[in-house]
Write an enzyme that holds these catalytic residues in place. Structure first.
Site, PDB file in Angstrom:
ATOM      1  N   ASP A   1       4.570  -4.294   6.403  1.00  0.00           N
ATOM      2  CA  ASP A   1       4.818  -5.304   6.873  1.00  0.00           C
ATOM      3  C   ASP A   1       5.141  -6.491   5.751  1.00  0.00           C
ATOM      4  OD1 ASP A   1       4.846  -7.384   9.110  1.00  0.00           O
ATOM      5  OD2 ASP A   1       3.220  -8.164   8.094  1.00  0.00           O
ATOM      6  N   GLY A   2       4.237  -6.683   4.905  1.00  0.00           N
ATOM      7  CA  GLY A   2       4.411  -7.632   3.740  1.00  0.00           C
ATOM      8  C   GLY A   2       5.865  -7.324   2.764  1.00  0.00           C
TER       9      GLY A   2
ATOM     10  N   ARG B   1      -5.558  -2.298   8.821  1.00  0.00           N
ATOM     11  CA  ARG B   1      -5.515  -3.287   8.697  1.00  0.00           C
ATOM     12  C   ARG B   1      -5.599  -3.835  10.260  1.00  0.00           C
ATOM     13  NH1 ARG B   1      -0.792  -6.124   4.781  1.00  0.00           N
ATOM     14  NH2 ARG B   1      -1.649  -4.770   3.229  1.00  0.00           N
TER      15      ARG B   1
ATOM     16  N   ARG C   1       1.432  -5.393  -5.828  1.00  0.00           N
ATOM     17  CA  ARG C   1       1.434  -6.310  -4.913  1.00  0.00           C
ATOM     18  C   ARG C   1       1.695  -7.499  -5.853  1.00  0.00           C
ATOM     19  NH1 ARG C   1      -2.743  -3.300  -1.579  1.00  0.00           N
ATOM     20  NH2 ARG C   1      -1.694  -2.968   0.318  1.00  0.00           N
TER      21      ARG C   1
ATOM     22  N   GLY D   1       0.800  -1.312  -0.007  1.00  0.00           N
ATOM     23  CA  GLY D   1      -0.101  -0.036   0.037  1.00  0.00           C
ATOM     24  C   GLY D   1       0.794   1.389   0.029  1.00  0.00           C
TER      25      GLY D   1
ATOM     26  N   THR E   1       4.148   2.856   5.229  1.00  0.00           N
ATOM     27  CA  THR E   1       2.864   2.547   5.520  1.00  0.00           C
ATOM     28  C   THR E   1       2.072   3.470   6.420  1.00  0.00           C
ATOM     29  OG1 THR E   1       1.277   0.609   6.244  1.00  0.00           O
ATOM     30  CG2 THR E   1       3.510   0.831   7.144  1.00  0.00           C
TER      31      THR E   1
ATOM     32  N   ARG F   1      13.434  10.449  -2.993  1.00  0.00           N
ATOM     33  CA  ARG F   1      14.242  11.441  -3.011  1.00  0.00           C
ATOM     34  C   ARG F   1      15.376  11.481  -2.108  1.00  0.00           C
ATOM     35  NH1 ARG F   1      14.558  16.256  -0.332  1.00  0.00           N
ATOM     36  NH2 ARG F   1      15.162  18.135  -1.660  1.00  0.00           N
TER      37      ARG F   1
ATOM     38  N   ASP G   1      -0.281   2.531   8.370  1.00  0.00           N
ATOM     39  CA  ASP G   1      -0.891   1.712   9.229  1.00  0.00           C
ATOM     40  C   ASP G   1      -0.120   1.769  10.631  1.00  0.00           C
ATOM     41  OD1 ASP G   1      -2.506   0.680   7.173  1.00  0.00           O
ATOM     42  OD2 ASP G   1      -1.746  -1.454   7.180  1.00  0.00           O
TER      43      ASP G   1
ATOM     44  N   ARG H   1     -25.625  14.924  29.370  1.00  0.00           N
ATOM     45  CA  ARG H   1     -24.967  16.202  29.704  1.00  0.00           C
ATOM     46  C   ARG H   1     -25.516  17.202  28.777  1.00  0.00           C
ATOM     47  NH1 ARG H   1     -19.805  13.979  29.687  1.00  0.00           N
ATOM     48  NH2 ARG H   1     -19.354  15.771  28.679  1.00  0.00           N
TER      49      ARG H   1
ATOM     50  N   ASP I   1       1.928  -0.280  11.583  1.00  0.00           N
ATOM     51  CA  ASP I   1       1.954  -1.592  12.380  1.00  0.00           C
ATOM     52  C   ASP I   1       3.188  -2.225  12.298  1.00  0.00           C
ATOM     53  OD1 ASP I   1       2.133  -1.885   9.709  1.00  0.00           O
ATOM     54  OD2 ASP I   1       0.552  -3.318   9.163  1.00  0.00           O
TER      55      ASP I   1
ATOM     56  N   ARG J   1     -18.234  15.996  12.453  1.00  0.00           N
ATOM     57  CA  ARG J   1     -18.805  16.523  13.876  1.00  0.00           C
ATOM     58  C   ARG J   1     -19.702  17.754  13.443  1.00  0.00           C
ATOM     59  NH1 ARG J   1     -16.278  17.215  18.979  1.00  0.00           N
ATOM     60  NH2 ARG J   1     -14.457  16.145  18.314  1.00  0.00           N
TER      61      ARG J   1
ATOM     62  N   ARG K   1     -25.186   7.272  12.026  1.00  0.00           N
ATOM     63  CA  ARG K   1     -24.601   7.236  10.575  1.00  0.00           C
ATOM     64  C   ARG K   1     -23.382   6.591  10.777  1.00  0.00           C
ATOM     65  NH1 ARG K   1     -29.256   7.973   9.785  1.00  0.00           N
ATOM     66  NH2 ARG K   1     -30.072   9.767   8.412  1.00  0.00           N
TER      67      ARG K   1
ATOM     68  N   LEU L   1     -24.139  17.497  21.833  1.00  0.00           N
ATOM     69  CA  LEU L   1     -25.024  17.145  20.518  1.00  0.00           C
ATOM     70  C   LEU L   1     -24.528  16.394  19.433  1.00  0.00           C
ATOM     71  CD1 LEU L   1     -25.781  21.104  20.312  1.00  0.00           C
ATOM     72  CD2 LEU L   1     -27.130  19.538  21.094  1.00  0.00           C
TER      73      LEU L   1
ATOM     74  N   ALA M   1     -12.763  11.943  20.083  1.00  0.00           N
ATOM     75  CA  ALA M   1     -14.034  10.865  19.968  1.00  0.00           C
ATOM     76  C   ALA M   1     -14.372  10.517  21.167  1.00  0.00           C
ATOM     77  CB  ALA M   1     -13.437   9.803  18.976  1.00  0.00           C
TER      78      ALA M   1
HETATM   79  P1  ADP Z   1       2.590  -4.055   2.853  1.00  0.00           P
HETATM   80  O1  ADP Z   1       4.006  -4.006   2.319  1.00  0.00           O
HETATM   81  O2  ADP Z   1       1.779  -2.664   2.448  1.00  0.00           O
HETATM   82  O3  ADP Z   1       2.242  -4.764   4.155  1.00  0.00           O
HETATM   83  P2  ADP Z   1       1.756  -6.432   1.226  1.00  0.00           P
HETATM   84  O4  ADP Z   1       1.320  -7.188   2.522  1.00  0.00           O
HETATM   85  O5  ADP Z   1       0.754  -6.566   0.276  1.00  0.00           O
HETATM   86  O6  ADP Z   1       1.904  -4.828   1.597  1.00  0.00           O
HETATM   87  O7  ADP Z   1       2.972  -7.044   0.763  1.00  0.00           O
HETATM   88  C1  ADP Z   1       3.570  -6.372  -0.432  1.00  0.00           C
HETATM   89  C2  ADP Z   1       4.159  -7.424  -1.325  1.00  0.00           C
HETATM   90  O8  ADP Z   1       5.275  -7.909  -0.590  1.00  0.00           O
HETATM   91  C3  ADP Z   1       3.278  -8.542  -1.605  1.00  0.00           C
HETATM   92  O9  ADP Z   1       2.534  -8.401  -3.016  1.00  0.00           O
HETATM   93  C4  ADP Z   1       4.468  -9.606  -1.804  1.00  0.00           C
HETATM   94  O10 ADP Z   1       4.975  -9.457  -3.351  1.00  0.00           O
HETATM   95  C5  ADP Z   1       5.608  -9.120  -1.108  1.00  0.00           C
HETATM   96  N1  ADP Z   1       5.567 -10.141   0.086  1.00  0.00           N
HETATM   97  C6  ADP Z   1       4.501  -9.958   1.247  1.00  0.00           C
HETATM   98  N2  ADP Z   1       4.610 -11.195   2.054  1.00  0.00           N
HETATM   99  C7  ADP Z   1       5.614 -11.927   1.717  1.00  0.00           C
HETATM  100  C8  ADP Z   1       6.435 -13.187   2.054  1.00  0.00           C
HETATM  101  N3  ADP Z   1       5.831 -13.737   3.244  1.00  0.00           N
HETATM  102  N4  ADP Z   1       7.292 -13.525   1.233  1.00  0.00           N
HETATM  103  C9  ADP Z   1       7.644 -12.997   0.239  1.00  0.00           C
HETATM  104  N5  ADP Z   1       7.110 -11.890  -0.342  1.00  0.00           N
HETATM  105  C10 ADP Z   1       6.256 -11.257   0.464  1.00  0.00           C
HETATM  106  O1  F6P Z   2      -1.619  -1.469   4.575  1.00  0.00           O
HETATM  107  C1  F6P Z   2      -2.027  -0.203   4.117  1.00  0.00           C
HETATM  108  C2  F6P Z   2      -3.516  -0.381   3.855  1.00  0.00           C
HETATM  109  O2  F6P Z   2      -4.266   0.901   3.409  1.00  0.00           O
HETATM  110  C3  F6P Z   2      -4.595  -0.670   4.965  1.00  0.00           C
HETATM  111  O3  F6P Z   2      -4.451   0.157   5.855  1.00  0.00           O
HETATM  112  C4  F6P Z   2      -5.686  -1.400   4.110  1.00  0.00           C
HETATM  113  O4  F6P Z   2      -6.379  -2.368   4.978  1.00  0.00           O
HETATM  114  C5  F6P Z   2      -5.088  -1.894   3.009  1.00  0.00           C
HETATM  115  O5  F6P Z   2      -3.967  -1.214   2.584  1.00  0.00           O
HETATM  116  C6  F6P Z   2      -6.284  -1.474   1.634  1.00  0.00           C
HETATM  117  O6  F6P Z   2      -5.271  -1.888   0.585  1.00  0.00           O
HETATM  118  P1  F6P Z   2      -5.828  -1.845  -1.035  1.00  0.00           P
HETATM  119  O7  F6P Z   2      -4.770  -1.098  -1.538  1.00  0.00           O
HETATM  120  O8  F6P Z   2      -5.647  -3.239  -1.517  1.00  0.00           O
HETATM  121  O9  F6P Z   2      -7.003  -1.141  -0.852  1.00  0.00           O
END
Ligand code: ADP
Ligand code: F6P
Length: 319
Positions: free
Chosen positions: A103-104, A171, A72, A11, A125, A21, A127, A211, A129, A154, A243, A214, A186
């Site tokens: 993370d991924g 996430r 991805r 993401g 990211t 840069r 997130d 209290r 996270d 608000r 809502r 609104l 909030a």
């Molecule tokens: P983010 O980096 O934002 O968490 P993703 O979880 O979608 O996003 O991961 C981005 C890309 O990183 C994935 O499409 C994949 O190519 C690579 N990736 C994610 N997890 C793994 C893994 N366990 N091993 C190898 N490559 C990974």
């Molecule tokens: O990891 C970043 C993030 O924006 C998360 O907060 C969200 O769950 C996800 O990516 C949405 O991903 P996509 O790009 O597939 O809509």
């Protein structure tokens, strides 16, 4: 180390451009050739690469998104895909790689370094996270976007005397909800890290209404899910018209905050230094006000850093 590659993956997040840069300009300043790899690991496998110059990263520090684009890649999840990527890097003469992502993307970066390719990660990211670092690039901008949205919701909420559930991204991490909820005042913050009791949420809303309040804002992290059901339950238990707003991808765009630009600039420079020092498997982060770097193994083994103190504070302040 003569040539390095830089890519953005997963993401996108505001501030990724500032990080690109910093990598390109620090690299060139230190005598390296810097190759931009387009579309993350997909581009690494398929050779979507171009040499970067000082001017190719001009006029991007203030732009959201990523000029290298992101993707991805299913193929990179396979051993075969990663072998192809490693082969392509050799063809282009790339000795080390900077991966900007979440993370991924870091899991992928670790596997790349396991193949003998020196790799450094920069946390990009919204997130927040990744537990080894206090902040990821893009989180601060996303929180500010949510706070701006809370203000707008608000206004209308007050006019109608309504409750509003606002679902935010993150996430499995509640940090955007927590920090935006604290900053936006909030009434309730619902995150995956903490159990919540819908009756307690409703009681608070009723107390507030009695209290003279609104409006009521309930910030819900997407990892909890069920925003529509939660809002129906609030409506039926409190009698307050409710809502739901799902903020979605507006949280991922926009001009990066000064905080994110500074963080990205410092992290980009550190990433280049690490590669030049021969560090082959590191992730850059920030702890306190210090830029730090840790082994990829420590990225995934660190304990949950959920900020319980701030969560408790938000509950007290919204009493
Ligand atoms: P983010 O980096 O934002 O968490 P993703 O979880 O979608 O996003 O991961 C981005 C890309 O990183 C994935 O499409 C994949 O190519 C690579 N990736 C994610 N997890 C793994 C893994 N366990 N091993 C190898 N490559 C990974
Ligand atoms: O990891 C970043 C993030 O924006 C998360 O907060 C969200 O769950 C996800 O990516 C949405 O991903 P996509 O790009 O597939 O809509």
């Amino acid at each position: 180390m003569k040539t390095i590659g830089v890519l953005t993956s997963g993401g996108d997040s505001p501030g990724m451009n500032a990080a690109i840069r910093a990598v390109v300009r620090t690299g060139i300043y230190k005598g390296l050739k810097v190759i931009g790899i387009r579309q993350g690991y997909h581009g690494m496998i398929n050779g979507l690469m171009e040499e970067m110059s000082l001017s190719s990263v001009a006029d991007i520090i203030h732009r959201g998104g990523t000029m290298l684009q992101t993707a991805r890649s299913e193929e990179f999840l396979t051993e075969e895909g990663r072998q192809k990527a490693s082969y392509t890097l050799k063809i282009f003469g790339i000795d080390g790689v900077v991966v900007i992502g979440g993370d991924g993307s870091f899991q992928g970066a670790k596997k790349l370094s396991d193949l003998g390719i020196p790799t450094v990660g920069i946390p990009g990211t919204i997130d927040n996270d990744l537990r080894y670092t206090d902040y990821t690039i893009g989180f601060d901008t996303a929180v500010n976007t949510v706070v701006d949205a809370i203000g707008k919701i608000r206004d209308t909420s007050t006019s109608h005397g309504r409750a509003n559930v606002i679902e935010v991204m993150g996430r499995h991490c509640g940090d955007i909800a927590l920090y935006a909820g604290l900053a936006g005042g909030a009434e309730s913050i619902i995150v995956p890290e903490e159990n919540f009791d819908i009756d307690a949420v409703c009681k608070k809303l009723i107390n507030g209404r009695n209290r003279g309040k609104l409006h009521s804002i309930i910030l819900l992290a997407e990892g909890v899910g069920g925003g529509i059901d939660i809002s129906k339950e609030i409506e039926s238990k409190t009698g307050m018209e409710t809502r739901v707003t799902i903020l979605g991808h507006i949280q991922r765009g926009g001009t990066p905050s000064a905080f994110d630009r500074v963080l990205a600039s410092k992290m980009g420079a550190r990433a280049v230094d690490l590669l030049m020092e021969g560090k082959a498997c590191r992730a850059v982060g920030v702890k306190g006000n210090e830029i730090v770097d840790v082994d990829f193994d420590d990225v995934f083994n660190t304990e949950n850093k959920f900020d319980k103190a701030s969560y408790d504070l938000a509950n007290i302040l919204s009493i």
